[in-house]
Enzyme design. Structure first.
Site, PDB file in Angstrom:
ATOM      1  N   GLU A   1      -2.895  -4.727  -2.908  1.00  0.00           N
ATOM      2  CA  GLU A   1      -3.137  -5.374  -4.550  1.00  0.00           C
ATOM      3  C   GLU A   1      -3.489  -4.329  -5.250  1.00  0.00           C
ATOM      4  OE1 GLU A   1      -4.834  -5.142  -1.756  1.00  0.00           O
ATOM      5  OE2 GLU A   1      -5.954  -6.460  -1.162  1.00  0.00           O
TER       6      GLU A   1
ATOM      7  N   ASN B   1       1.016  -0.798  -0.117  1.00  0.00           N
ATOM      8  CA  ASN B   1      -0.328   0.432   0.071  1.00  0.00           C
ATOM      9  C   ASN B   1       1.082   1.439   0.132  1.00  0.00           C
ATOM     10  OD1 ASN B   1       0.604  -1.165   2.904  1.00  0.00           O
ATOM     11  ND2 ASN B   1      -1.257  -0.074   3.495  1.00  0.00           N
TER      12      ASN B   1
ATOM     13  N   CYS C   1      -3.818   0.492  -2.509  1.00  0.00           N
ATOM     14  CA  CYS C   1      -3.355  -0.586  -2.142  1.00  0.00           C
ATOM     15  C   CYS C   1      -2.794  -1.693  -2.865  1.00  0.00           C
ATOM     16  CB  CYS C   1      -5.157  -1.782  -1.983  1.00  0.00           C
ATOM     17  SG  CYS C   1      -6.296  -0.859  -0.793  1.00  0.00           S
TER      18      CYS C   1
ATOM     19  N   CYS D   1     -10.456  -4.958  -0.297  1.00  0.00           N
ATOM     20  CA  CYS D   1     -11.204  -4.441   0.037  1.00  0.00           C
ATOM     21  C   CYS D   1     -11.935  -4.825  -1.153  1.00  0.00           C
ATOM     22  CB  CYS D   1     -10.341  -2.410   0.183  1.00  0.00           C
ATOM     23  SG  CYS D   1      -9.827  -2.297  -1.758  1.00  0.00           S
TER      24      CYS D   1
ATOM     25  N   CYS E   1     -10.199  -3.717  -4.416  1.00  0.00           N
ATOM     26  CA  CYS E   1      -9.650  -4.689  -5.209  1.00  0.00           C
ATOM     27  C   CYS E   1     -10.251  -6.008  -5.262  1.00  0.00           C
ATOM     28  CB  CYS E   1      -8.812  -4.780  -3.901  1.00  0.00           C
ATOM     29  SG  CYS E   1      -7.240  -3.146  -3.612  1.00  0.00           S
TER      30      CYS E   1
HETATM   31  N1  THU Z   1      -5.446  -1.744   2.475  1.00  0.00           N
HETATM   32  C1  THU Z   1      -4.453  -2.510   1.308  1.00  0.00           C
HETATM   33  O1  THU Z   1      -3.443  -1.923   0.989  1.00  0.00           O
HETATM   34  N2  THU Z   1      -5.071  -3.816   1.099  1.00  0.00           N
HETATM   35  C2  THU Z   1      -6.515  -4.072   1.477  1.00  0.00           C
HETATM   36  O2  THU Z   1      -7.014  -5.131   0.807  1.00  0.00           O
HETATM   37  C3  THU Z   1      -7.228  -3.411   2.715  1.00  0.00           C
HETATM   38  C4  THU Z   1      -6.851  -2.286   2.964  1.00  0.00           C
HETATM   39  C5  THU Z   1      -4.720  -0.901   2.903  1.00  0.00           C
HETATM   40  C6  THU Z   1      -5.112   0.783   2.546  1.00  0.00           C
HETATM   41  C7  THU Z   1      -4.943   0.893   4.033  1.00  0.00           C
HETATM   42  O3  THU Z   1      -3.726   1.987   3.131  1.00  0.00           O
HETATM   43  C8  THU Z   1      -4.589   0.258   4.798  1.00  0.00           C
HETATM   44  O4  THU Z   1      -4.649  -0.470   4.225  1.00  0.00           O
HETATM   45  C9  THU Z   1      -5.924   1.314   5.490  1.00  0.00           C
HETATM   46  O5  THU Z   1      -7.064   1.011   4.608  1.00  0.00           O
END
Ligand code: THU
Length: 137
Positions: free
Chosen positions: A58, A45, A56, A89, A92
């Site tokens: 992913e 992320n 994110c 999320c 993603c």
């Molecule tokens: N986040 C991800 O990178 N992937 C996910 O599947 C869930 C959330 C990140 C986004 C943000 O930088 C942090 O987690 C908190 O939401």
């Protein structure tokens, strides 16, 4: 997937997670995608002071795979800073679905718990290119 592939993906996801840029949430996420060629690509992320600009892990991994020429993604593995496995999320799920509706989704908690899902379970009745006539490529 076999044990060696799982280990390759876990290593790539953890290596990317170590580079996560998450100064706002403190929640560091790493992802790895397995391309149709068998190659593995990592992503983390990347947050932004303008919060909605953040991306994110992913979607970072998807970008790396597509930039390397992958046309399909067979599996994705996600590790987050949480004891329990972190699910992707909604954004993603949709982004992953573009490259393989039936892909395997492997979620790894820091406590070692592993959950396996199919993307179709996580995003039933997904919207995709079959609903219109997109220009591909
Ligand atoms: N986040 C991800 O990178 N992937 C996910 O599947 C869930 C959330 C990140 C986004 C943000 O930088 C942090 O987690 C908190 O939401």
């Amino acid at each position: 997937m076999d044990e060696a592939t799982f280990q390759r993906m876990l290593d790539a996801a953890r290596a990317a997670q170590a580079n996560a840029y998450a100064p706002y949430s403190g929640f560091r996420v790493g992802a790895a995608v397995l391309g149709g060629s068998g190659a593995v690509f990592g992503g983390c992320n990347v947050e932004n002071a303008s919060y909605p600009v953040s991306t994110c892990a992913e979607r970072g991994a998807i970008s790396a795979a597509v930039a390397a020429g992958e046309k399909a993604i067979v599996a994705v593995l996600i590790v987050g800073t949480a004891a329990d496995p972190v699910p992707p999320c909604g954004f993603c799920r949709q982004a992953l679905s573009e490259f393989g509706a039936s892909m395997q989704v492997v979620l790894v908690g820091e406590g070692g718990v592993v959950k396996e899902r199919s993307l179709a379970d996580l995003l039933p009745e997904a919207f995709g290119p079959s609903f219109f006539a997109p220009r591909r490529g």
